[in-house]
Design a protein around this motif. Structure first.
Motif, mmCIF file in Angstrom:
data_model
loop_
_atom_site.group_PDB
_atom_site.id
_atom_site.type_symbol
_atom_site.label_atom_id
_atom_site.label_comp_id
_atom_site.label_asym_id
_atom_site.label_seq_id
_atom_site.Cartn_x
_atom_site.Cartn_y
_atom_site.Cartn_z
ATOM 1 N N LYS A 169 37.773 50.912 47.635
ATOM 2 C CA LYS A 169 37.907 50.034 46.465
ATOM 3 C C LYS A 169 37.815 50.837 45.170
ATOM 4 O O LYS A 169 38.628 50.667 44.248
ATOM 5 C CB LYS A 169 36.829 48.958 46.515
ATOM 6 N N GLN A 170 36.826 51.724 45.081
ATOM 7 C CA GLN A 170 36.681 52.561 43.886
ATOM 8 C C GLN A 170 37.886 53.464 43.690
ATOM 9 O O GLN A 170 38.337 53.689 42.570
ATOM 10 C CB GLN A 170 35.415 53.406 44.011
ATOM 11 N N ARG A 171 38.403 53.964 44.772
ATOM 12 C CA ARG A 171 39.550 54.877 44.702
ATOM 13 C C ARG A 171 40.775 54.178 44.114
ATOM 14 O O ARG A 171 41.427 54.687 43.203
ATOM 15 C CB ARG A 171 39.850 55.387 46.110
ATOM 16 N N LEU A 172 41.076 52.987 44.645
ATOM 17 C CA LEU A 172 42.237 52.245 44.156
ATOM 18 C C LEU A 172 42.029 51.787 42.711
ATOM 19 O O LEU A 172 42.939 51.906 41.877
ATOM 20 C CB LEU A 172 42.499 51.044 45.061
ATOM 21 N N LEU A 173 40.842 51.295 42.404
ATOM 22 C CA LEU A 173 40.577 50.827 41.045
ATOM 23 C C LEU A 173 40.676 51.981 40.055
ATOM 24 O O LEU A 173 41.237 51.836 38.963
ATOM 25 C CB LEU A 173 39.195 50.181 40.975
ATOM 26 N N GLY A 174 40.145 53.147 40.416
ATOM 27 C CA GLY A 174 40.223 54.309 39.530
ATOM 28 C C GLY A 174 41.651 54.739 39.268
ATOM 29 O O GLY A 174 42.004 55.097 38.127
ATOM 30 N N TRP A 175 42.488 54.691 40.297
ATOM 31 C CA TRP A 175 43.891 55.069 40.108
ATOM 32 C C TRP A 175 44.575 54.105 39.138
ATOM 33 O O TRP A 175 45.325 54.531 38.244
ATOM 34 C CB TRP A 175 44.614 55.074 41.450
ATOM 35 N N ILE A 176 44.320 52.808 39.304
ATOM 36 C CA ILE A 176 44.947 51.807 38.432
ATOM 37 C C ILE A 176 44.436 51.957 36.999
ATOM 38 O O ILE A 176 45.219 51.869 36.043
ATOM 39 C CB ILE A 176 44.681 50.388 38.972
ATOM 40 N N GLN A 177 43.146 52.197 36.833
ATOM 41 C CA GLN A 177 42.607 52.360 35.482
ATOM 42 C C GLN A 177 43.231 53.553 34.766
ATOM 43 O O GLN A 177 43.486 53.504 33.562
ATOM 44 C CB GLN A 177 41.090 52.522 35.558
ATOM 45 N N ASN A 178 43.475 54.630 35.484
ATOM 46 C CA ASN A 178 44.141 55.787 34.881
ATOM 47 C C ASN A 178 45.603 55.496 34.579
ATOM 48 O O ASN A 178 46.156 56.009 33.602
ATOM 49 C CB ASN A 178 44.045 56.998 35.811
ATOM 50 N N LYS A 179 46.214 54.669 35.414
ATOM 51 C CA LYS A 179 47.632 54.367 35.240
ATOM 52 C C LYS A 179 47.864 53.364 34.112
ATOM 53 O O LYS A 179 48.906 53.396 33.445
ATOM 54 C CB LYS A 179 48.201 53.810 36.545
ATOM 55 N N ILE A 185 40.804 47.042 33.019
ATOM 56 C CA ILE A 185 40.818 46.479 34.371
ATOM 57 C C ILE A 185 39.574 46.943 35.122
ATOM 58 O O ILE A 185 39.348 48.139 35.278
ATOM 59 C CB ILE A 185 42.096 46.895 35.113
ATOM 60 N N THR A 186 38.774 45.987 35.596
ATOM 61 C CA THR A 186 37.516 46.320 36.262
ATOM 62 C C THR A 186 37.352 45.669 37.623
ATOM 63 O O THR A 186 36.334 45.875 38.284
ATOM 64 C CB THR A 186 36.318 45.904 35.384
ATOM 65 N N ASN A 187 38.320 44.853 38.056
ATOM 66 C CA ASN A 187 38.158 44.129 39.315
ATOM 67 C C ASN A 187 39.522 43.814 39.920
ATOM 68 O O ASN A 187 40.570 44.140 39.345
ATOM 69 C CB ASN A 187 37.350 42.843 39.095
ATOM 70 N N VAL A 248 47.901 35.060 41.374
ATOM 71 C CA VAL A 248 47.286 34.517 40.158
ATOM 72 C C VAL A 248 46.401 33.314 40.453
ATOM 73 O O VAL A 248 45.815 32.737 39.540
ATOM 74 C CB VAL A 248 48.365 34.134 39.112
ATOM 75 N N ASP A 249 46.296 32.934 41.710
ATOM 76 C CA ASP A 249 45.464 31.807 42.117
ATOM 77 C C ASP A 249 43.990 32.168 41.923
ATOM 78 O O ASP A 249 43.536 33.219 42.382
ATOM 79 C CB ASP A 249 45.733 31.492 43.592
ATOM 80 N N PRO A 250 43.206 31.327 41.257
ATOM 81 C CA PRO A 250 41.774 31.620 41.074
ATOM 82 C C PRO A 250 41.028 31.790 42.389
ATOM 83 O O PRO A 250 39.952 32.388 42.419
ATOM 84 C CB PRO A 250 41.262 30.403 40.292
ATOM 85 N N ASN A 251 41.577 31.263 43.490
ATOM 86 C CA ASN A 251 40.917 31.360 44.789
ATOM 87 C C ASN A 251 41.274 32.636 45.552
ATOM 88 O O ASN A 251 40.741 32.849 46.642
ATOM 89 C CB ASN A 251 41.299 30.151 45.661
ATOM 90 N N VAL A 252 42.154 33.480 44.989
ATOM 91 C CA VAL A 252 42.575 34.664 45.734
ATOM 92 C C VAL A 252 41.380 35.600 45.932
ATOM 93 O O VAL A 252 40.506 35.708 45.079
ATOM 94 C CB VAL A 252 43.720 35.393 44.998
ATOM 95 N N ASP A 253 41.330 36.269 47.083
ATOM 96 C CA ASP A 253 40.233 37.200 47.361
ATOM 97 C C ASP A 253 40.662 38.623 47.012
ATOM 98 O O ASP A 253 41.854 38.940 46.924
ATOM 99 C CB ASP A 253 39.821 37.119 48.830
ATOM 100 N N GLU A 254 39.676 39.479 46.845
ATOM 101 C CA GLU A 254 39.935 40.863 46.447
ATOM 102 C C GLU A 254 40.798 41.605 47.470
ATOM 103 O O GLU A 254 41.641 42.416 47.103
ATOM 104 C CB GLU A 254 38.615 41.609 46.274
#
Length: 497
Positions: A169-179, A185-187, A248-254
């Motif tokens: 999770k951290q790996r993917l989030l870090g890549w997106i934040q750099n991109k 983006i934090t979640n 975009v559904d509020p019920n979508v899971d991570e």
């Protein structure tokens, strides 16, 4: 009301790869409604995982219609594992499993393969999959996504050593934040609900695919997501394993959102993509650094500053520096290729006075341009100046007799040389001083002390005392000023006469 962000009930853990530590829950415990069999997030996750499997099974001409039942004979599961791993099963299996025992054996072959691939399996056996235990099947598929789509691939701009220290999770989030440095983006749920983050991600992967994402209406999330995801599907090869209305559904899971986004690091732009020019915002570019400060820059000393363009769009940065005499020179602009799209600017002022630093982005002045910079005269380095000669010796200098010393300024830069001599009565106006420039950065100071006693010689360069200054020089009495010497001299003349 908070929802469950995972595929399992909190008290259950079925899969955990050794290289993938369990992620900490970020949300409140799931409510009973969220844990229900028909919870909306579960349906979205089942749809997403099914599409993900089918994308990998396309090359085998196989398709899963019902994730709960279609893995029960083991054949599609085996095919999926062979595609993901690019390896064959370690032992034979039944190609026509018509009986339950054959199906159990096939699934056992697949689970044994995962174990030999060092993917640890907990609390699951072939019976759970053959019998269609959906919770365990979703857990199995999520383990495959984590291992093969997020943990294993090497992504651009990623250091292997750093990647090994992160959870998937951290790996993917870090890549997106750099991109996507433009957005905080934090979640993998709240930050994607208006569709604009998807547009930003697509446009940062391929500038020009979604150039106007910043102006998208956040009240139209499905339309925004559909635009971004269709462009990604058509031109970046990112299949829509989740539907626009689901992401975009509020019920979508991570896990569903991560499954879709994990495809972007490997995305490649196809030829012929309809890239469009992005609307530029020159006034959103920013310049900062000592080189554009009103004061503090000096003649013949490099001035530097940064220009940040991440919020301005994609455009050329040019910088021109005009001196007080009206001469204009183009400064050196160096792209740093970082996430904020900054440029390092360097120029060398050659004269004193007010300079205008004009910073252009896409041909237009950025915010606060032109900058007014007052260039001051360069100050020399007094610590690199030396002085020596008889006029600085502690003893040996005599009143009313000229003496001298030399001041060496080579390598000290520009600056004025100054000498002040304080006599034994603490006065500064009794000693005549002559400074002479002898060339080659050497200055000679000649002075005539009048009084006897200790004198203080202060030598400065660029307004600062040089090393060892002030010097203490003891001036002795002149020979002809001594009364005894005068009497002896007169008596000698008398004898000789």
């Amino acid at each position: 009301m908070m929802k469950n962000s995972g595929f399992l009930e909190p008290q259950q853990l079925f899969f955990l790869s050794p290289a993938e530590p369990a992620e900490e829950e970020e949300e409140m415990p799931a409510t009973e409604k969220d844990l229900a069999e028909d919870a909306p997030w579960k349906k979205i996750q089942q749809n997403t995982f099914t599409r993900w499997c089918n994308e990998h099974l396309k090359g085998l001409n196989r398709r899963i219609a019902d994730l709960q039942r279609d893995l029960s004979d083991g054949l599609k599961l085996i095919g999926l594992l062979e595609v993901l791993s690019q390896k064959k099963m370690y032992r034979k299996y039944h190609l026509r499993p018509n009986f339950r025992q054959m199906k159990l054996e096939n699934v056992s072959v697949a689970l044994e393969f995962l174990e030999r691939e060092h993917i640890k399996l907990v609390s699951i056996d072939s019976k759970a999959i053959v019998d269609g235990n959906l919770k365990l099947i979703l857990g199995l598929i999520w383990t495959l996504i984590l291992h093969y789509s997020i943990s294993m691939p090497t992504w651009e701009d990623e250091d292997d050593e750093d990647a090994r220290k992160l959870t998937p999770k951290q790996r993917l989030l870090g890549w997106i934040q750099n991109k996507v440095p433009q957005l905080p983006i934090t979640n993998f749920h709240r930050d994607w609900r208006d569709g604009k983050a998807l547009g930003a991600l697509v446009d940062n992967c391929a500038p020009g695919l979604c150039p106007d994402w910043e102006s998208w209406d956040p009240s139209q999330p499905v339309e925004n997501a559909r635009e971004a995801m269709q462009q990604a599907d058509d031109w970046l090869g990112v299949p829509q394993v989740i539907a626009p209305e689901e992401i975009v559904d509020p019920n979508v899971d991570e896990h569903s959102v991560m499954t879709y986004l994990s495809q972007f690091p490997k995305a490649k732009l196809k030829p012929g993509a309809p890239l469009r020019a992005k609307t530029l915002h020159p006034k959103r570019a920013k310049a900062y650094g000592p080189g554009i400060e009103a004061r503090g820059n000096t003649v013949l000393k490099t001035a530097e500053f940064l220009v940040e363009t991440v919020e301005a769009g994609m455009g050329e940065v040019l910088v021109y520096v005009e001196d007080p005499e009206g001469h204009t020179e183009e400064a050196r602009v160096i792209p740093n290729n970082d996430k904020n799209r900054t440029y390092s600017v360097v120029y060398l002022p050659k004269v004193e006075g007010l300079h205008k630093v004009k910073v252009l982005f896409a041909g237009q002045d950025i915010d606060r341009s032109p900058f007014l910079v007052n260039i001051s005269r360069a100050m020399g380095d007094a610590t690199r100046v030396q002085a020596r000669g008889p006029g600085l010796q502690p003893m040996g200098n005599v009143a009313n007799k000229p003496t001298y010393f030399d001041i060496y300024t080579a390598g000290a830069g520009a600056g004025d040389v100054g000498v002040i001599i304080v006599d034994s009565n603490s006065r500064r106006d009794t000693v005549e001083i002559v400074l002479e420039n002898r060339g080659d950065s050497v200055f000679r100071c000649t002075y005539v002390p009048v009084l006897e006693g200790p004198h203080t010689v202060c030598v400065t360069f660029a307004g600062q005392q040089i090393p060892r200054s002030p010097f203490t020089v003891s001036i002795s009495e002149g020979l002809f000023q001594n009364p005894l010497f005068i009497n002896i001299h007169v008596y000698t003349l008398f004898i000789l006469s």
